[in-house]
Design a protein around this motif. Sequence first.
Motif, PDB file in Angstrom:
ATOM      1  N   LEU A  32       0.841  -1.192   0.000  1.00  0.00           N
ATOM      2  CA  LEU A  32       0.000   0.000   0.000  1.00  0.00           C
ATOM      3  C   LEU A  32       0.879   1.246   0.000  1.00  0.00           C
ATOM      4  O   LEU A  32       1.727   1.424   0.880  1.00  0.00           O
ATOM      5  N   VAL A  33       0.692   2.122  -0.993  1.00  0.00           N
ATOM      6  CA  VAL A  33       1.509   3.329  -1.088  1.00  0.00           C
ATOM      7  C   VAL A  33       0.686   4.612  -0.997  1.00  0.00           C
ATOM      8  O   VAL A  33       1.249   5.692  -0.814  1.00  0.00           O
ATOM      9  N   GLY A  34      -0.624   4.532  -1.116  1.00  0.00           N
ATOM     10  CA  GLY A  34      -1.433   5.743  -1.032  1.00  0.00           C
ATOM     11  C   GLY A  34      -2.913   5.433  -1.010  1.00  0.00           C
ATOM     12  O   GLY A  34      -3.352   4.343  -1.391  1.00  0.00           O
ATOM     13  N   VAL A  35      -3.684   6.420  -0.544  1.00  0.00           N
ATOM     14  CA  VAL A  35      -5.136   6.298  -0.448  1.00  0.00           C
ATOM     15  C   VAL A  35      -5.758   7.577  -0.988  1.00  0.00           C
ATOM     16  O   VAL A  35      -5.334   8.681  -0.635  1.00  0.00           O
ATOM     17  N   THR A  36      -6.741   7.430  -1.858  1.00  0.00           N
ATOM     18  CA  THR A  36      -7.486   8.578  -2.375  1.00  0.00           C
ATOM     19  C   THR A  36      -8.899   8.544  -1.804  1.00  0.00           C
ATOM     20  O   THR A  36      -9.622   7.557  -1.978  1.00  0.00           O
ATOM     21  N   THR A  37      -9.271   9.621  -1.117  1.00  0.00           N
ATOM     22  CA  THR A  37     -10.620   9.739  -0.561  1.00  0.00           C
ATOM     23  C   THR A  37     -11.108  11.157  -0.789  1.00  0.00           C
ATOM     24  O   THR A  37     -10.395  11.997  -1.347  1.00  0.00           O
ATOM     25  N   GLY A  38     -12.297  11.438  -0.306  1.00  0.00           N
ATOM     26  CA  GLY A  38     -12.817  12.788  -0.355  1.00  0.00           C
ATOM     27  C   GLY A  38     -12.185  13.640   0.734  1.00  0.00           C
ATOM     28  O   GLY A  38     -11.113  13.311   1.263  1.00  0.00           O
ATOM     29  N   PRO A  39     -12.843  14.739   1.123  1.00  0.00           N
ATOM     30  CA  PRO A  39     -12.275  15.626   2.151  1.00  0.00           C
ATOM     31  C   PRO A  39     -12.089  14.946   3.505  1.00  0.00           C
ATOM     32  O   PRO A  39     -11.454  15.505   4.390  1.00  0.00           O
ATOM     33  N   GLY A  40     -12.618  13.774   3.667  1.00  0.00           N
ATOM     34  CA  GLY A  40     -12.473  13.072   4.943  1.00  0.00           C
ATOM     35  C   GLY A  40     -13.793  12.986   5.674  1.00  0.00           C
ATOM     36  O   GLY A  40     -14.738  13.739   5.412  1.00  0.00           O
ATOM     37  N   HIS A  41     -13.864  12.064   6.613  1.00  0.00           N
ATOM     38  CA  HIS A  41     -15.072  11.889   7.403  1.00  0.00           C
ATOM     39  C   HIS A  41     -15.359  13.160   8.196  1.00  0.00           C
ATOM     40  O   HIS A  41     -14.450  13.808   8.703  1.00  0.00           O
ATOM     41  N   ARG A  42     -16.625  13.512   8.305  1.00  0.00           N
ATOM     42  CA  ARG A  42     -16.995  14.777   8.943  1.00  0.00           C
ATOM     43  C   ARG A  42     -16.880  14.754  10.460  1.00  0.00           C
ATOM     44  O   ARG A  42     -16.976  15.797  11.110  1.00  0.00           O
TER      45      ARG A  42
END
Length: 463
Positions: A203-213
């Motif tokens: 695992l080298v990276g993770v793409t998500t949205g702005p993050g959990h609120r």
Amino acid sequence: DGAVTPVERKRGKPRADGFVWEPEELQVVAQALVLRENGYRVDEGVISFPEARQRVSVPITDERVARLRAKLAELRAVAAGPPPPPLVDSPKCPRCSLVGICLPDESRLLTGPAVEEAPSAPRRLLTPADDAAPLYVQEQGARISRRGDRVEVIKKDEVLASVRALDVAHVAIYGNVSISAVALRKFIEESVTITHHTYGGWLVGVTTGPGHRNGELRVRQFATCADPDQSLAIAKAMVGGKIRNSRTLLRRNHPDRPSDALDDLVRFARRSAFAEDPDVLLGLEGIAARRYFDQLDGMLRGRHGIGGFTFEGRNRRPPRDPVNALLSFAYSLLVREVTTATIRVGLDPYVGVFHRPRYGRPALALDLAEEFRPIVGDSVVIGVINTGEIAPNDFIVRGGGFALTPSGRKAMIAAFERRMATEIQHPLFRYRVSYRRAIELQARILARVFTGEYATYRPFMTR
């Protein structure tokens, strides 16, 4: 005469006496107050029930406004304090969209008497497994795109795969695989996590949205992880769960049932509960792991046959034999799964209680994966060897280390997904769940420990 009337549409029908329920009534009163604050004159609101072809007028009286303000004060008081206790056997819970976050019956069990003394099992308000599943893309040079409501994997104008977007839980990209800007934005909007891996699976990276609120949850997580006593208490439970699950796997799969090793693992699990500092706990975990791995070769049924696999001990970076290559790949799949679960719950996967922080290391995901390593990772490896799904020609040797071929990785991913979809009886809640659902439940339990709602962390242990 210059007045406006807010109209709120509702499903169903009014009460039998012709009035509406208090939440519906106060909602339209609140809408009226918002309109008044913006310069409009509002004398009444209307609640419409299109299916029943009925409309109910709600005059905006001083009494209703006072009742609304009192309810708002109560809501603010609740929000400022600890969460209220969950409802008990409420018929509202099965229809609630937040039941998987609230976990009312599970919370009542974990905050009440000992699990062994619980009078009844929680209701299974969650489905045993999600309909959506991960999308793995490891074809080098492929491109992920979106076309309408479908996700397509394309290489040189050839569509290699096409699946419905709603069937994709998260996306795992291996090596030289690209993704279109449209697909990337759509996945972010739909809260679909994308994990990026090396060709070999790291695992080298993770793409998500702005993050959990839920920023407050992460604040509590960081505070707990920084507290030596609190973090050690959680880590001891996780390590103890891992050791006991290792013993369970050994007892179920070793033909000779090595009693000395089984007894040692019980002793190490008990000692881990009384470890006084992280270094002692780390030493106990390492000793137990070596004792367990000493017996792993005995669980490989094909080791004496032609082309059989042998295991002489754990090694990695790079793995120097096929079995260690399989273990490393299975663990990478597991850590990816746990990482996405922690992100979905709102936790930070990089700040943990047992694994020490290191740049780019998902410490919390590694922590939570500990108790699942034997019963998921090791179980998958033993299964693919003993059933012949993986053969010696599924490996290549590079730089003195063993790695899986593309066909070997596909076979491992298929076996891992079967394991994640396998339904078992949850040891605490006693209803059936898949291993994927069990991992998410453990992440949510850990989150409640961080917020102080649960006093102790209970690991997932099969029997």
